[in-house]
Design a protein around this motif. Structure first.
Motif, PDB file in Angstrom:
ATOM      1  N   THR A 496       0.744  -1.268  -0.050  1.00  0.00           N
ATOM      2  CA  THR A 496       0.007   0.145   0.005  1.00  0.00           C
ATOM      3  C   THR A 496       1.075   1.323  -0.163  1.00  0.00           C
ATOM      4  O   THR A 496       1.496   1.473   0.920  1.00  0.00           O
ATOM      5  CB  THR A 496      -0.914   0.085   1.289  1.00  0.00           C
ATOM      6  N   GLU A 498       1.782   5.263   0.218  1.00  0.00           N
ATOM      7  CA  GLU A 498       1.217   6.424   0.918  1.00  0.00           C
ATOM      8  C   GLU A 498       1.926   7.624   0.637  1.00  0.00           C
ATOM      9  O   GLU A 498       3.117   7.774   0.027  1.00  0.00           O
ATOM     10  CB  GLU A 498       1.316   6.256   2.537  1.00  0.00           C
ATOM     11  N   ARG A 500       1.524  12.388   1.468  1.00  0.00           N
ATOM     12  CA  ARG A 500       0.792  13.350   2.097  1.00  0.00           C
ATOM     13  C   ARG A 500       1.305  14.757   1.566  1.00  0.00           C
ATOM     14  O   ARG A 500       2.508  15.067   1.464  1.00  0.00           O
ATOM     15  CB  ARG A 500       0.928  13.426   3.599  1.00  0.00           C
ATOM     16  N   GLN A 606      -2.352  11.166  -5.140  1.00  0.00           N
ATOM     17  CA  GLN A 606      -2.772  10.115  -5.089  1.00  0.00           C
ATOM     18  C   GLN A 606      -1.814   8.987  -6.333  1.00  0.00           C
ATOM     19  O   GLN A 606      -1.629   7.787  -5.936  1.00  0.00           O
ATOM     20  CB  GLN A 606      -4.255   9.949  -5.723  1.00  0.00           C
ATOM     21  N   ALA A 609       1.229   7.894  -4.457  1.00  0.00           N
ATOM     22  CA  ALA A 609       1.139   6.758  -3.536  1.00  0.00           C
ATOM     23  C   ALA A 609       1.034   5.475  -4.389  1.00  0.00           C
ATOM     24  O   ALA A 609       1.697   4.585  -4.075  1.00  0.00           O
ATOM     25  CB  ALA A 609      -0.162   6.951  -2.704  1.00  0.00           C
ATOM     26  N   PRO A 635      -4.427   3.257  -2.147  1.00  0.00           N
ATOM     27  CA  PRO A 635      -3.315   4.234  -1.872  1.00  0.00           C
ATOM     28  C   PRO A 635      -3.936   4.927  -0.785  1.00  0.00           C
ATOM     29  O   PRO A 635      -5.110   5.401  -0.784  1.00  0.00           O
ATOM     30  CB  PRO A 635      -3.137   4.823  -2.974  1.00  0.00           C
ATOM     31  N   LYS A 636      -3.058   5.470   0.171  1.00  0.00           N
ATOM     32  CA  LYS A 636      -3.430   6.431   1.179  1.00  0.00           C
ATOM     33  C   LYS A 636      -2.661   7.739   1.126  1.00  0.00           C
ATOM     34  O   LYS A 636      -1.520   7.793   0.726  1.00  0.00           O
ATOM     35  CB  LYS A 636      -3.181   5.775   2.660  1.00  0.00           C
ATOM     36  N   THR A 637      -3.516   8.749   0.997  1.00  0.00           N
ATOM     37  CA  THR A 637      -3.077   9.973   0.986  1.00  0.00           C
ATOM     38  C   THR A 637      -3.228  11.057   2.333  1.00  0.00           C
ATOM     39  O   THR A 637      -3.001  12.226   2.356  1.00  0.00           O
ATOM     40  CB  THR A 637      -3.664  10.869  -0.049  1.00  0.00           C
ATOM     41  N   GLY A 639      -3.434  10.729   7.121  1.00  0.00           N
ATOM     42  CA  GLY A 639      -3.165  10.197   8.353  1.00  0.00           C
ATOM     43  C   GLY A 639      -1.607   9.834   8.502  1.00  0.00           C
ATOM     44  O   GLY A 639      -0.545  10.271   7.778  1.00  0.00           O
ATOM     45  N   GLY A 640      -1.433   8.962   9.532  1.00  0.00           N
ATOM     46  CA  GLY A 640      -0.093   8.474  10.021  1.00  0.00           C
ATOM     47  C   GLY A 640       0.633   9.107  10.895  1.00  0.00           C
ATOM     48  O   GLY A 640       1.644   8.854  11.450  1.00  0.00           O
ATOM     49  N   TRP A 644       4.959  10.564  10.600  1.00  0.00           N
ATOM     50  CA  TRP A 644       4.962   9.823   9.469  1.00  0.00           C
ATOM     51  C   TRP A 644       6.180  10.335   8.306  1.00  0.00           C
ATOM     52  O   TRP A 644       6.435  11.368   8.297  1.00  0.00           O
ATOM     53  CB  TRP A 644       3.633  10.118   8.698  1.00  0.00           C
ATOM     54  N   ASP A 649       3.546   0.583   2.592  1.00  0.00           N
ATOM     55  CA  ASP A 649       3.367  -0.227   3.769  1.00  0.00           C
ATOM     56  C   ASP A 649       3.320  -1.712   3.212  1.00  0.00           C
ATOM     57  O   ASP A 649       2.676  -1.874   2.223  1.00  0.00           O
ATOM     58  CB  ASP A 649       2.120   0.057   4.577  1.00  0.00           C
TER      59      ASP A 649
END
Length: 655
Positions: A496, A498, A500, A606, A609, A635-637, A639-640, A644, A649
């Motif tokens: 996955t 990530e 930010r 996006q 990631a 995909p994660k964009t 949090g963390g 981070w 991940d």
């Protein structure tokens, strides 16, 4: 003879008694010689009545008494021969010290007895050979009462209960017992052999062994009893016990654990071995007792082999030992009660081999290693209502190699003087910790299984901010992961990516500008080679990195000119010179204007990631891992948390 004063009535019949005395005088007794002979039938009922015909036992004692005064001799000597005496008739008296029901104990003794009276107390010496055959003892506390068997020659006690301890023969050669006032009692046995024995060991619901309750605690002093007078004699020192070699053969042990639900039962059979000489007395002043060599072999559940070797001393206080044990090919499904209690899953299939090494020092400190090899273990589905439910299937997939073998080492340490100490509990807790790590630190567990000690946690592959390019350190980490996955075909990897925006905004812009500069170099290279021959064009493309497999590299010398070309074509507001043309600027100023013109939003993050996840997946696929075991996560964009870092991940699951 009947003794109704006991809580359980004692009875003994002596229908044939012969007593001969020589040396009697009317007024004074000097040296009195005697012989006593008796035949003793064996009763089977509590009332003491005999069952069957004939006599099985005999007593023959002959010797002399000297200087009798008031009916008590100053000394006595006797040669004693006891043949198959029913010692179980003494069970009502034994119950004062033993919490068991002795149903049968055919006891024999051949030897000498010496007694001497003294001002400070009597002295007694017993020397000879003894045997106790056909011993049977039960305990109502061990199991629910078993059905009574119609066996003549066996005491029909009131307690009942299932067998606790049985044996066919116990031989004690060279028995020497010395009792003297103000001195420690001395007990020694030159040689011991035990044959065809059975023992039942039960761990109750509270975690207590039944063997801990075989002996009774001494009764407390009655209220209002007179206190000990000041200046009375010091308490007698503890007895000194010495045993020569002990040999055992034909042993069986039944172990029942009621602490777990459902209960677990194991049977040890064909036990045979030897224990060397040992003593309760230290080797020297202030020194702990010496340890004796032990060697014991047998079978577990009729199939697995058992071997115990090392050194110990059963009489050592405090306990000290140094032993090793091996079990080979133990079937695992019977251990399901333990895995149900501690892991929430039963065992459907598998075998286990164990190598144990335990050292207990005189200060009570235990150091133990438990090497456990599990072969082809398969856990069942989660059991509803179990105290715990652990991810055992993932743990098996992490730990088992391509041949289905798990090899783990569980070191255990602690103090046996701690009232809460439990070696079994520590081992199961350590196993539980291994399984828990399957969720909390799967890559650390994987590294430990590969001999890396579990110090490396590679659950995330880090990237430089704004980029999706694998650094050399990331590639080295993925190389190890690929090797581990190749050895564990049941594992599936999900990657996955990530990103930010608030962390990577400026870095992404710089990386985007570098991509534009590299694209400018490729454009310039292709333009200059438009009129060249095909071979020359291909060579130029290889140098410039235009091929998909290569990356265009811009040197420091090339960068200013390429950046200027990008700047000139850029559709941005540029500073003008006096004649209204775009003004030449230093590299830093051109970079600042170009960076300010680049916009970045959620869509760019996006894509970043996604590219990070793809970079990791494709690298692993390039290591010959099947793509059917490699998946991309959403995909994660965001949090963390504050700690981070740009990453991809990794998550492992069992296939």
């Amino acid at each position: 003879f009947a003794d109704a004063a006991q809580a359980q009535r004692a009875a003994l019949a002596l229908p044939v008694v012969s007593l001969t005395l020589r040396g009697c005088a009317k007024d004074a007794w000097g040296r009195l010689r005697f012989r006593l002979a008796a035949r003793v039938p064996v009763p089977a009922a509590a009332a003491g009545t005999a069952v069957g015909s004939g006599f099985a036992d005999s007593v023959d004692a002959r010797g002399e008494l000297s200087a009798l005064a008031g009916g008590v001799p100053a000394s006595a000597r006797a040669t004693l021969l006891l043949k198959d005496l029913p010692a179980h008739l003494l069970d009502p008296y034994l119950k004062e010290v033993l919490n068991v029901d002795v149903q049968k104990a055919q006891t024999s003794f051949r030897g000498d007895v010496a007694y001497d009276a003294a001002a400070n107390g009597p002295r007694l010496r017993i020397r000879g050979d003894a045997t106790v055959d056909d011993f049977r003892a039960s305990s109502a506390a061990t199991e629910q009462a078993a059905p009574r068997r119609a066996l003549a020659m066996v005491r029909d006690g009131a307690g009942g209960g299932r067998p606790l301890l049985n044996w066919k023969s116990l031989s004690l050669r060279g028995v020497d017992i010395a009792v003297a006032p103000d001195s420690a009692t001395q007990v020694s046995v030159d040689q011991t052999s035990l044959g065809d024995f059975f023992a039942r060991i039960v761990l109750d619901e509270g975690g207590r062994l039944n063997l801990q309750d075989v002996t009774r605690a001494p009764a407390p002093a009655a209220a209002g009893s007179a206190p000990t007078a000041a200046g009375s004699a010091a308490p007698k020192p503890p007895a000194i016990v010495r045993f020569g070699p002990i040999a055992v053969a034909g042993g069986r042990i039944n172990f029942n654990d009621r602490f777990v639900r459902p209960n677990y039962t194991a049977n040890l059979s064909e036990l045979a071995g030897r224990l060397g000489a040992f003593s309760s007395q230290g080797a020297g002043a202030g020194q702990p007792p010496q340890l004796a060599d032990i060697e014991l072999r047998g079978r577990v559940e009729g199939s697995a082999s058992l071997e115990i070797t090392g050194k110990l001393n059963p009489l050592a206080k405090p306990l000290a030992l140094d032993i090793a044990a091996k079990v080979r090919d133990l079937e695992l499904p019977p251990l399901s009660p333990y895995t149900t209690k501690y892991a929430g899953h039963g065992i459907e299939r598998g075998k286990m081999s164990v190598d144990l090494a335990y050292v207990v020092r005189p200060d009570g400190q235990l150091t133990a290693s438990n090497r456990i090899v599990l072969n082809q273990i398969v856990f069942g589905d989660p059991i509803a209502g179990a105290p715990a439910s652990l991810p055992v299937k993932l743990a098996v997939a992490l730990l088992a190699d391509r041949n289905g073998v798990i090899d783990i080492d569980l070191p255990v340490s602690g103090s046996i003087n701690d009232p809460q100490f439990s070696i079994g509990g520590l081992i199961w807790k350590a196993l539980g910790n291994v399984v828990v790590r399957a969720v909390t630190a799967p890559f650390s567990l994987l590294a430990s299984a590969l001999g890396g000690g579990g110090s490396s946690e590679a659950s995330a592959i880090e990237f430089a901010p704004g980029t999706a390019t694998l650094a050399p350190a990331a590639q080295a980490s993925l190389d190890k992961i690929a090797a581990a996955l190749a050895e564990r075909p049941q594992l599936i990897m999900t990657v996955t990516g990530e990103s930010r925006l608030e962390v990577e905004r400026e870095a992404w812009k710089k990386e985007r500008l570098q991509q534009i500069v590299r694209a400018e170099k490729r454009r310039a290279g292709l333009g200059s080679s438009a009129s060249a021959s095909p071979s020359a064009s291909a060579a130029a493309g290889a140098v410039s990195g235009a091929t998909p497999a290569a990356e265009t590299v811009v040197s420091a010398a090339e960068y200013p000119e390429l950046l200027k070309a990008v700047y000139r074509r850029a559709d941005i507001v540029k500073p003008k010179n006096a004649v209204g043309l775009a003004q030449d600027l230093p590299v830093a100023e051109m970079e600042a204007l170009l960076l300010a013109s680049i916009s970045v939003g959620d869509e760019a993050m996006q894509q970043l990631a996604v590219r990070r996840g793809v970079a990791v997946r494709d690298y692993l696929a390039g290591k010959q891992l099947p793509t059917s075991r490699l998946f991309l996560g959403a995909p994660k964009t965001g949090g963390g948390g504050e700690s981070w870092t740009p990453r991809a991940d990794l998550k492992l699951t069992a296939g």
